[in-house]
Design a protein around this motif. Structure first.
Motif, short mmCIF file in Angstrom:
data_model
loop_
_atom_site.label_atom_id
_atom_site.label_comp_id
_atom_site.label_asym_id
_atom_site.label_seq_id
_atom_site.Cartn_x
_atom_site.Cartn_y
_atom_site.Cartn_z
N VAL A 1 58.27 46.62 13.04
CA VAL A 1 57.53 46.05 12.22
C VAL A 1 56.57 47.29 11.22
N SER A 2 56.25 46.79 10.15
CA SER A 2 55.24 47.55 9.55
C SER A 2 54.58 46.68 8.54
N ALA A 3 53.59 47.27 7.80
CA ALA A 3 52.76 46.46 6.98
C ALA A 3 52.03 47.41 5.92
N LEU A 4 51.78 46.82 5.02
CA LEU A 4 50.90 47.39 3.76
C LEU A 4 49.84 46.89 4.31
N GLY A 5 48.68 47.67 5.18
CA GLY A 5 47.62 47.39 5.47
C GLY A 5 47.84 47.60 7.00
N VAL A 6 47.00 46.85 7.99
CA VAL A 6 47.28 47.20 9.48
C VAL A 6 47.55 45.98 10.19
N TYR A 7 48.46 45.80 11.39
CA TYR A 7 48.96 44.93 12.05
C TYR A 7 48.72 44.80 13.58
N ALA A 8 48.77 43.83 14.09
CA ALA A 8 48.81 43.68 15.43
C ALA A 8 50.09 42.54 15.80
N ALA A 9 51.04 43.36 16.50
CA ALA A 9 52.52 42.40 16.72
C ALA A 9 52.48 41.96 18.24
N ARG A 10 52.75 40.74 18.56
CA ARG A 10 52.77 40.24 19.93
C ARG A 10 54.05 39.42 19.90
N ILE A 11 54.49 39.40 21.10
CA ILE A 11 55.59 38.36 21.80
C ILE A 11 55.11 37.50 22.74
N TYR B 1 50.50 54.63 0.34
CA TYR B 1 51.21 53.45 0.20
C TYR B 1 52.42 53.31 -0.77
N HIS B 2 52.20 53.91 -2.01
CA HIS B 2 53.12 53.90 -3.17
C HIS B 2 54.28 54.66 -2.83
N HIS B 3 54.25 55.52 -1.80
CA HIS B 3 54.93 56.42 -1.53
C HIS B 3 55.97 56.07 -0.37
N ARG B 4 55.35 55.74 0.57
CA ARG B 4 56.07 55.32 1.92
C ARG B 4 55.05 54.95 2.79
N VAL B 5 55.52 54.04 3.67
CA VAL B 5 54.83 53.28 4.94
C VAL B 5 55.66 53.35 5.97
N GLN B 6 55.10 54.05 7.16
CA GLN B 6 55.95 53.95 8.31
C GLN B 6 56.16 52.71 9.25
N TYR B 7 57.40 52.63 9.84
CA TYR B 7 57.39 51.23 10.56
C TYR B 7 57.66 51.78 12.23
N GLN B 8 57.59 50.82 12.99
CA GLN B 8 57.51 51.21 14.35
C GLN B 8 58.69 50.25 15.11
N GLU B 9 59.25 50.78 16.23
CA GLU B 9 60.12 49.99 17.02
C GLU B 9 59.54 49.93 18.37
N TYR B 10 59.66 48.59 18.94
CA TYR B 10 59.29 48.42 20.08
C TYR B 10 60.25 47.83 21.23
N ASP B 11 60.58 48.20 22.11
CA ASP B 11 61.55 47.50 23.19
C ASP B 11 60.74 46.36 23.55
N VAL B 12 61.00 44.96 23.45
CA VAL B 12 60.43 43.88 23.86
C VAL B 12 61.28 43.24 24.72
N THR B 13 62.34 43.78 25.34
CA THR B 13 63.46 42.86 26.14
C THR B 13 62.69 42.21 27.24
N GLY B 14 61.81 42.83 27.89
CA GLY B 14 61.04 42.27 28.98
C GLY B 14 60.07 41.01 28.92
N LEU B 15 59.95 40.99 27.63
CA LEU B 15 58.83 39.88 27.19
C LEU B 15 59.54 38.38 26.97
N LEU B 16 60.92 38.27 26.59
CA LEU B 16 61.51 37.29 26.09
C LEU B 16 61.80 36.43 27.40
N HIS B 17 61.95 35.14 27.18
CA HIS B 17 62.11 34.36 28.26
C HIS B 17 63.19 33.06 27.84
#
Length: 812
Positions: free
Chosen positions: A116-126, A142-158
């Motif tokens: 996930v990433s955002a131009l702004g801020v975010y809160a991600a939920r599963i 922001y006009h040069h780069r924006v970070q993205y993050q990776e999350y292991d969400v395996t345990g949240l899926l059903h």
């Protein structure tokens, strides 16, 4: 496919910016160095003709969903690059919006990764459970780069229906007081204004049979309004619990905004740390109900509350009370720092998600019912740096000063090294960062923190080579001496503290372009009149901020100093002496210019002569040979003539005590440390400070405040004295010949004003410890701990001891 090192090399050879600034000799050296980049075992990429570095992820301590994986080719080609940026199809303004999509796993799930990433801020939920960290994805140019993050969400899926939700808000994409209430024009595109936000994400589900399902942001997502009716980093939150969020679903607007700006997480994550309970409920002379948390800080409140439907509570934040004991917010300028919560008659445990506050006190401006302290918790928020340094001595006030230094750093190291966390500023001022970088690196491991910020320094460097005064930059491009030099000084300090040779290599082009810029513009730069000078020094009319030290002298001095460091860095990276001869000559020419314009009969003769002028001359090595002792004596005389008080500002203060102890004036250095008359470090301690103040006289003896126009009580710059506490008082000093403490220099300077001093520093080799204390028989006991496999040299007075690993006790 070309190797990463070859790609980087080709990128450099093709870069018009680089070839415009490098001589053929230096270019050959850089070519060879980058061609051999495998030595560093890292991945380099070129982005917009600038070298950027992709770091490895660290395990994220407080968030088990964040992946801990190295950056490999597969990671660089993360599926998020196949997704599209999306924004609401309505005018969201400062309100937060929730983007979401339902999905059903088709088979048993082996693993699932959300990016996930955002131009702004975010809160991600599963499925309603938050997986993202605080204020993700952080703040970048922001006009040069924006970070993205990776999350292991395996345990949240059903099995069955699942929901991916990303709630976003403007974050740092907002109007700025520094721009007269405008937003950064560089961030605007044809599809996205500078204050609008957008999100991008991919969810990769890998099934047990190794097939994949990929969910990407795009037309399949919907968006809706939320109870967050306003989220503004300066002004705070308006949250309407009664707002109906399910009445209307909106389609998203899919953007063609570039995905090339996406980059993996490089800096430390932001997360929650201490939880502080109220220490007192105060009823002020004005009749206000105020709650004191006992510590100035950065973060937000967690509230337990039940507000009648349609009614509201209003909470304001402040750092300090005025002379009469009333709530004081004038120093916030236009920032509101306010929470408005509109009730729905239900019980809530609520906290902000899309902004932060700088405060010690809160005022219940509008409140329903009893103000029970149990309803309020202050949550401290900052970048997740590892604490590596500890200092303690026998004096409570010095310990409080050290406490204030730590909390000043925690409060302002929130993804970017900001000047302050409360008023309508909160910018990554380069000057503040460079004067404090060494102390910061003793307190915490800030190598990764500064790596990320220095990437944006490089990206925001102008095509001329100029470094802007704050980063991320909002369009203000004119450089200032001592501020722009952060691009040289900060990497150098990281090298001394951590042995980070790789950072020097990565920042080398940026450093060289800055040094070259100063010589290419010559007097047009030095005499531009845009320098901030010895900011907030007490040697001039204190109603103005620039100090009395000649700005032109300081510009020449910093030009010489940055060039000296550039030459040292070049030699560390393998550049031949012959290729640096021109820069050696430039240093001598700069010194000659300084001697011609600012010296008389071999002595510094700037008008007026200031403590900072002498400190800079001595620390930067700018005194004519053989006159150093005379200059040190003159500095001592000026301090004595000022009743043993300093007058230095931002640029002179970090070096003052170092210069005194370097030239043998140990007692005077301790006299300044223990001075409690304004200006001094202990003045604010005696006036109840729990963080470092921006001004020496932020609160005067009569209780009045310095001007409301610029008066922060959480400003770390003067906390730079902390590196003297570690490196001189405790004696754990760095060594250019053995960076990163691969060989330790113990050089404690003892005083009878203290019974004991002890400090420790965690390094990659183990923990170093130094302690001294006065014994009843008049001797001083020294205890030094050398980590396994290392050696150390301990110097006390005229005696030198060579130490091996282990703990050593010496009586002297």
């Amino acid at each position: 496919m070309k190797s990463a090192s070859n790609a980087a090399t080709n990128g450099i050879l093709k870069s018009r910016r680089l070839t415009g600034f490098l001589s053929s000799a230096i270019l050959s050296c850089v070519y060879f160095f980058l061609f051999s980049i495998s030595f560093f075992k890292k991945t380099y990429l070129f982005h917009r003709n600038r070298l950027t570095y992709k770091s490895r992820y660290d395990r994220m301590k407080q968030n088990p969903f964040l992946l801990s994986i190295p950056i490999r080719k597969e990671s660089i080609m993360n599926r998020i690059y196949e997704a599209r940026w999306i924004k609401p199809d309505y005018e969201a303004g400062e309100s937060a919006s929730e983007f979401f999509r339902n999905f059903r796993p088709e088979k048993p799930v082996k693993c699932a990764t959300l990016s996930v990433s955002a131009l702004g801020v975010y809160a991600a939920r599963i499925n309603g459970e938050k997986v993202s960290y605080v204020l993700a994805p952080g703040w970048t140019s922001y006009h040069h780069r924006v970070q993205y993050q990776e999350y292991d969400v395996t345990g949240l899926l059903h099995a069955g229906e699942n929901v991916l939700s990303i709630t976003a808000a403007p974050g740092w994409r907002m109007p700025y007081a520094a721009l007269g209430g405008a937003a950064c024009a560089d961030w605007q595109t044809d599809e996205l204004s500078a204050t609008e936000y957008a999100v991008i994400a991919s969810l990769v589900i890998t099934y047990n049979d190794d097939t994949e399902e990929v969910i990407l942001t795009g037309n399949d997502f919907a968006v809706r309004e939320t109870c967050w009716r306003a989220c503004n980093i300066y002004n705070g939150d308006v949250y309407d619990a009664s707002y109906s969020v399910n009445t209307k679903l909106h389609p998203v607007k899919v953007l063609n905004h570039t995905r090339s700006i996406l980059t993996p997480q490089e800096g430390e994550i932001i997360c929650e740390h201490e939880r502080l309970n109220p220490v007192e409920v105060i009823h002020t002379p004005k009749g206000e109900t105020v709650i004191d948390f006992g510590q100035n800080m950065t973060g937000y409140l967690e509230l337990s509350l039940c507000v009648p439907a349609g009614e509201k509570i209003v909470i304001d934040h402040a750092e300090i009370l005025d002379a009469e004991g009333n709530f004081y917010t004038e120093n916030l300028r236009s920032a509101k720092e306010q929470i408005v919560f509109i009730g729905d008659g239900e019980y809530h445990v609520w906290k902000p998600e899309f902004t932060f506050y700088g405060f010690r006190y809160i005022r219940l401006t509008e409140w329903h019912g009893k103000a029970d302290p149990d309803y309020f918790t202050a949550i401290v928020v900052h970048s997740d740096m590892e604490r590596i340094g500890m200092f303690e001595c026998s004096d409570k006030r010095i310990n409080q000063l050290y406490h204030n230094i730590i909390w000043g750093q925690k409060s302002n190291f929130l993804d970017v090294p900001t000047d302050c966390p409360q008023r309508d500023e909160r910018l990554g001022w380069t000057g503040d960062a460079q004067v404090f970088a060494r102390c910061a690196g003793y307190n915490y491991n800030v190598d990764k923190f500064f790596r990320k910020w220095l990437s944006d320094v490089s990206l925001d460097q102008r095509s001329t080579g100029a470094i802007p005064p704050y980063v991320p930059n909002l369009g203000m491009a004119v450089p200032s001496a001592g501020w722009a030099d952060a691009c040289v000084i900060v990497p150098w300090q990281m090298y001394l503290l951590y042995g980070d040779r790789e950072l020097l290599a990565r920042q080398y082009v940026t450093i060289k372009r800055w040094v070259d810029y100063q010589y290419e513009l010559g007097d047009d730069y030095v005499r531009s009149g845009r320098h901030y000078g010895d900011w907030l020094a007490h040697d001039a009319d204190t109603s103005q901020c620039n100090g009395a030290t000649s700005k032109w002298y300081l510009a020449y001095a910093y030009r010489a100093y940055s060039t000296m460091l550039f030459i040292k860095i070049s030699k560390i990276l393998g550049v031949k002496d012959s290729d640096l001869a021109d820069y050696e000559k430039k240093i001598e020419e700069t010194k000659e210019r300084i001697y011609k314009d600012y010296y008389k009969d071999g002595m510094l003769n700037i008008q007026p002569l200031t403590q900072t002028g002498l400190v800079i001359a001595l620390y930067f090595g700018l005194c004519p040979e053989g006159t150093e002792k005379a200059h040190a004596e003159k500095l001592v005389l000026m301090i004595h003539d000022n009743d043993d008080k300093l007058t230095t500002g931002f640029l002179g203060t970090p070096y003052l005590l170092h210069v005194l102890t370097d030239y043998g004036y140990h007692d005077l250095a301790y006299t300044l440390l223990f001075q409690d008359k304004m200006p001094s470090w202990l003045y604010s301690v005696d006036h109840g400070a729990t963080t470092m103040w921006e001004h020496w006289d932020g609160v005067r003896d009569d209780g009045t405040m310095w001007s409301k126009s610029m008066n922060s009580y959480n400003h770390y710059a003067y906390g730079a004295v902390g590196d003297w506490l570690y490196g001189v008082a405790a004696g754990i000093d760095t060594d250019e010949e053995h960076p990163g403490f691969e060989h330790i220099r113990f050089r404690p300077v003892v005083t009878n004003r203290l019974d004991y001093v002890k400090a420790s520093l965690k390094t990659k080799y183990g923990t170093i410890r130094s302690e001294w204390r006065h014994m009843p028989d008049g001797q001083t006991e020294y205890v030094f701990t050398v980590p396994s496999g290392l050696t150390a040299t301990a110097t006390m007075a005229d005696k030198v001891y060579e130490l091996t690993e282990g703990t050593h006790t010496i009586l002297a």
